[in-house]
Design a protein around this motif. Structure first.
Motif, mmCIF file in Angstrom:
data_model
loop_
_atom_site.group_PDB
_atom_site.id
_atom_site.type_symbol
_atom_site.label_atom_id
_atom_site.label_comp_id
_atom_site.label_asym_id
_atom_site.label_seq_id
_atom_site.Cartn_x
_atom_site.Cartn_y
_atom_site.Cartn_z
ATOM 1 N N GLU A 128 83.882 126.118 93.073
ATOM 2 C CA GLU A 128 82.889 126.546 92.086
ATOM 3 C C GLU A 128 82.645 128.050 92.150
ATOM 4 O OE1 GLU A 128 79.428 124.314 92.969
ATOM 5 O OE2 GLU A 128 80.146 122.457 92.036
ATOM 6 N N ARG A 129 82.739 128.619 93.352
ATOM 7 C CA ARG A 129 82.395 130.030 93.527
ATOM 8 C C ARG A 129 83.600 130.961 93.390
ATOM 9 N NH1 ARG A 129 78.390 128.474 98.619
ATOM 10 N NH2 ARG A 129 77.060 127.122 97.357
ATOM 11 N N VAL A 130 84.793 130.455 93.712
ATOM 12 C CA VAL A 130 85.976 131.318 93.680
ATOM 13 C C VAL A 130 86.648 131.311 92.311
ATOM 14 C CG1 VAL A 130 88.308 131.655 94.619
ATOM 15 C CG2 VAL A 130 86.410 131.145 96.159
ATOM 16 N N PHE A 131 86.731 130.156 91.665
ATOM 17 C CA PHE A 131 87.516 130.082 90.429
ATOM 18 C C PHE A 131 87.058 131.081 89.367
ATOM 19 C CE2 PHE A 131 88.859 128.191 86.338
ATOM 20 C CZ PHE A 131 90.228 128.218 86.558
ATOM 21 N N PRO A 132 85.751 131.269 89.147
ATOM 22 C CA PRO A 132 85.350 132.248 88.121
ATOM 23 C C PRO A 132 85.783 133.679 88.436
ATOM 24 C CG PRO A 132 83.532 130.768 88.645
ATOM 25 C CD PRO A 132 84.590 130.535 89.678
ATOM 26 N N PRO A 137 87.572 141.454 87.790
ATOM 27 C CA PRO A 137 88.234 142.420 88.672
ATOM 28 C C PRO A 137 88.344 141.871 90.094
ATOM 29 C CG PRO A 137 86.722 143.558 87.216
ATOM 30 C CD PRO A 137 86.508 142.088 86.976
ATOM 31 N N LEU A 138 89.417 142.223 90.782
ATOM 32 C CA LEU A 138 89.717 141.668 92.101
ATOM 33 C C LEU A 138 88.615 142.035 93.098
ATOM 34 C CD1 LEU A 138 91.961 140.183 93.744
ATOM 35 C CD2 LEU A 138 92.870 142.455 94.305
ATOM 36 N N PRO A 139 87.933 141.050 93.684
ATOM 37 C CA PRO A 139 86.876 141.377 94.647
ATOM 38 C C PRO A 139 87.464 141.789 95.990
ATOM 39 C CG PRO A 139 87.147 139.002 94.520
ATOM 40 C CD PRO A 139 88.086 139.602 93.494
ATOM 41 N N SER A 140 86.672 142.478 96.772
ATOM 42 C CA SER A 140 87.077 142.756 98.152
ATOM 43 C C SER A 140 86.928 141.484 98.972
ATOM 44 C CB SER A 140 86.203 143.857 98.747
ATOM 45 O OG SER A 140 84.869 143.384 98.918
ATOM 46 N N ARG A 141 87.534 141.503 100.127
ATOM 47 C CA ARG A 141 87.414 140.354 101.024
ATOM 48 C C ARG A 141 85.945 140.090 101.351
ATOM 49 N NH1 ARG A 141 87.269 139.240 106.576
ATOM 50 N NH2 ARG A 141 88.606 137.501 107.269
ATOM 51 N N ALA A 142 85.209 141.147 101.664
ATOM 52 C CA ALA A 142 83.797 140.987 102.022
ATOM 53 C C ALA A 142 82.993 140.440 100.848
ATOM 54 C CB ALA A 142 83.221 142.317 102.486
ATOM 55 N N ASP A 458 105.412 134.344 98.455
ATOM 56 C CA ASP A 458 104.253 133.742 99.098
ATOM 57 C C ASP A 458 102.965 134.158 98.397
ATOM 58 O OD1 ASP A 458 105.872 132.512 100.946
ATOM 59 O OD2 ASP A 458 105.585 134.049 102.492
ATOM 60 N N LEU A 459 102.076 133.198 98.223
ATOM 61 C CA LEU A 459 100.796 133.462 97.579
ATOM 62 C C LEU A 459 99.929 134.375 98.441
ATOM 63 C CD1 LEU A 459 100.106 129.805 96.418
ATOM 64 C CD2 LEU A 459 100.568 131.741 94.902
ATOM 65 N N ALA A 460 99.015 135.078 97.784
ATOM 66 C CA ALA A 460 98.073 135.949 98.481
ATOM 67 C C ALA A 460 96.661 135.401 98.298
ATOM 68 C CB ALA A 460 98.147 137.374 97.922
ATOM 69 N N PHE A 461 95.790 135.658 99.255
ATOM 70 C CA PHE A 461 94.388 135.312 99.057
ATOM 71 C C PHE A 461 93.833 136.102 97.865
ATOM 72 C CE2 PHE A 461 94.281 134.088 103.712
ATOM 73 C CZ PHE A 461 93.998 132.754 103.484
ATOM 74 N N PRO A 462 92.875 135.544 97.135
ATOM 75 C CA PRO A 462 92.399 136.186 95.901
ATOM 76 C C PRO A 462 91.362 137.278 96.149
ATOM 77 C CG PRO A 462 91.305 134.086 96.172
ATOM 78 C CD PRO A 462 92.299 134.190 97.298
ATOM 79 N N TYR A 463 91.704 138.206 97.019
ATOM 80 C CA TYR A 463 90.819 139.334 97.275
ATOM 81 C C TYR A 463 91.648 140.541 97.679
ATOM 82 C CZ TYR A 463 91.371 137.790 102.188
ATOM 83 O OH TYR A 463 91.875 137.405 103.409
ATOM 84 N N GLY A 494 103.897 136.680 90.694
ATOM 85 C CA GLY A 494 103.936 137.430 91.936
ATOM 86 C C GLY A 494 102.788 138.390 92.114
ATOM 87 N N ALA A 495 101.926 138.527 91.105
ATOM 88 C CA ALA A 495 100.741 139.367 91.243
ATOM 89 C C ALA A 495 99.705 138.645 92.098
ATOM 90 C CB ALA A 495 100.151 139.674 89.865
ATOM 91 N N PRO A 496 98.806 139.379 92.751
ATOM 92 C CA PRO A 496 97.682 138.703 93.406
ATOM 93 C C PRO A 496 96.959 137.807 92.407
ATOM 94 C CG PRO A 496 97.731 141.015 94.021
ATOM 95 C CD PRO A 496 98.766 140.843 92.935
ATOM 96 N N ARG A 497 96.589 136.623 92.854
ATOM 97 C CA ARG A 497 95.964 135.596 92.011
ATOM 98 C C ARG A 497 96.962 135.012 91.013
ATOM 99 N NH1 ARG A 497 90.338 138.429 90.292
ATOM 100 N NH2 ARG A 497 91.757 140.039 89.507
ATOM 101 N N GLY A 498 98.254 135.134 91.338
ATOM 102 C CA GLY A 498 99.292 134.505 90.529
ATOM 103 C C GLY A 498 99.682 133.169 91.135
#
Length: 517
Positions: A128-132, A137-142, A458-463, A494-498
């Motif tokens: 619920e919190r990550v999908f939107p 714009p790509l958030p930071s990890r924090a 390989d997939l990347a984390f969405p941050y 191959g982009a982040p969040r791809g």
């Protein structure tokens, strides 16, 4: 734009609707890339989703923004997993209102069901919190961690190997395996891989739509890309099929893309180039060093049946068992053993796989006469079959290895059936069984996927990492689609969040370009 897969079409439609001049160069004779429907069998009127086949990550926002005439349907069943307990065939059914009883019958108590609910609640909160954020714009990890606001979930999904959480929550080997499979679809890894590549795969499989549901595209996957192509053309984009990009030259302000057609080579000038192809293809086009090698890990099998096969489990209705994901040899220990065999360069002796029947939810992909006579499609996705198995010195060659793995996985399916699957296979106009198998090497050759990797790598984390440079002045970096060239953006899987059929990289690249000064 280089590449007319679904992400490229999303970007093209957004940009053309914003009044930009858009030319899409697609190497193949049709647009859609891996998200297409095809008549796979000679003389048989069944449109199969030949490569990708289910939808979870496509945001409703994209469908609504672009006015797409496209819909999905929920599957009545999440999954069915056949097994043998106390010498008797049985199975685990995960479906609304039936999961608790099925888990209790399988394990003898409600403990696994309680664990299932707790684990599902955790992943649901994360979804619920990550999908939107995927179309922001790509958030930071924090920033993403703060948005999730659940330290235990963050540790389980983002910091520790997913095997730790699976083993902490569940005791039953079969239940553990069913949960773990979401971490392994198209990803070659062990549950405890220190790289966490399996965690990244798991995350994208459980956050789609904010629910983690995997839905059936009405009309097949090609219905989506047809709708996208129509939207892009209607907005004024030019889609040039049979046009293969061969070089990209840029000085950071302007660019030139050379392309090849049946008539020879030509070139087109542009202010910006969006690339829906893989990072490996982009590097080759630019003459840059290649990224680390990618390796796909799947065996994709498409079938058409004259009827659904009966199961040995007397309580299992085939129309229920195959409506969701049918897990085959995907117990936790079985998955680990298959990984060890494949990592050693040997095809798994019991290759894990999952199957589902599209036509149970959407019979419209079949000609009326096929649907009326009980025909059904059956899609199989084999795990832990990395590209190396089809090129290793121990193997007998790609074709032989593919055939051997197909025989092995169908034999394992037969072990749970009350009749051989071959008795249920339809035949094409030439009398051949309606079954086709595709290895990672086939996908590399047919679709240009590096190493046959369905996620382009390989997939990347969405941050963005917390130590990444601030991207406030660079829209491409802010949206996570930047390359080292200011006017070349990555809009593919191959982009982040791809990864997956989502359109998210295409949306984000378009948003970045529209912000560009």
């Amino acid at each position: 734009m280089v590449g007319g897969g679904h992400n490229g079409l999303v970007a093209a439609a957004y940009l053309a609707r914003a009044g930009r001049s858009v030319l899409v160069l697609e190497r193949l004779p049709v647009t859609g890339g891996a998200a297409v429907s095809s008549h796979a069998f000679t003389g048989v009127d069944a449109r199969l989703s030949r490569y990708s086949y289910l939808v979870s990550l496509l945001p409703p926002k994209i469908v609504q923004d672009l006015g797409l005439r496209f819909a999905t349907r929920k599957r009545a069943v999440s999954s069915y997993t056949p097994t043998v307990r106390a010498g008797r065939p049985t199975g685990l059914l995960v479906a609304e209102g039936r999961t608790r009883d099925s888990l209790a019958a399988l394990t003898g108590s409600d403990a696994e069901y309680d664990a299932w609910r707790r684990f599902s609640a955790m992943t649901g909160r994360v979804a619920e919190r990550v999908f939107p954020t995927l179309t922001e714009p790509l958030p930071s990890r924090a920033a993403l961690r703060a948005r999730i606001a659940d330290d235990a979930a963050w540790r389980a999904l983002f910091e520790e190997p997913i095997g730790v959480a699976v083993e902490r929550h569940f005791a039953d080997d079969l239940v553990r395996g069913v949960v773990l499979t979401d971490a392994l679809i198209g990803t070659f890894a062990d549950a405890h891989d220190a790289s966490l590549v399996q965690n990244r795969c798991f995350l994208y499989h459980v956050i789609g739509g904010g629910t983690g549901d995997w839905d059936v595209p009405v009309g097949g996957m090609g219905a989506l890309t047809t709708a996208l192509a129509d939207a892009a053309r209607a907005a004024g984009a030019t889609l040039a099929t049979g046009h293969e990009a061969v070089r990209v030259h840029t000085d950071g302000r302007t660019a030139e893309v050379a392309y090849r057609t049946a008539d020879g080579e030509a070139a087109v000038a542009a202010r910006h180039v969006l690339v829906g192809a893989s990072p490996h293809t982009l590097a080759a086009l630019l003459g840059d060093p290649a990224p680390p090698p990618a390796e796909g890990s799947q065996l994709k099998v498409n079938m058409l049946l004259t009827r659904l096969p009966r199961l040995r489990d007397p309580a299992a209705d085939p129309a229920t068992a195959f409506a969701g994901t049918f897990h085959l040899d995907e117990g936790y220990a079985q998955l680990a053993h298959a990984y060890r065999e494949a990592a050693a360069g040997r095809p798994p002796t019991t290759p894990p796989a999952e199957l589902y029947c599209h036509s149970l939810t959407d019979p419209g992909i079949l000609a009326p006469e096929l649907a009326a006579t009980g025909h059904h499609t059956l899609t199989l996705f084999g795990l832990h079959t990395p590209a190396r198995l089809f090129t290793s010195a121990e193997g007998a060659g790609s074709d032989a290895t593919r055939a051997a793995l197909l025989d092995a996985v169908l034999a394992r399916l037969d072990a749970h059936l009350a009749e051989p699957l071959t008795d249920c296979l339809a035949r094409d106009a030439d009398g051949r069984p309606c079954v086709e198998a595709k290895s990672p090497l086939d996908l590399e050759r047919e679709l240009g996927l590096p190493g046959g990797h369905i996620f382009h790598g390989d997939l990347a984390f969405p941050y963005a990492p917390d130590d990444a440079p601030a991207a406030t002045g660079d829209p491409a970096a802010r949206w996570g689609v930047a390359t080292r060239h200011p006017n070349v953006l990555l809009c593919g899987a191959g982009a982040p969040r791809g990864g997956g059929v989502s359109g998210i990289p295409g949306h984000n690249a378009a948003m970045a370009l529209l912000e560009h000064p």
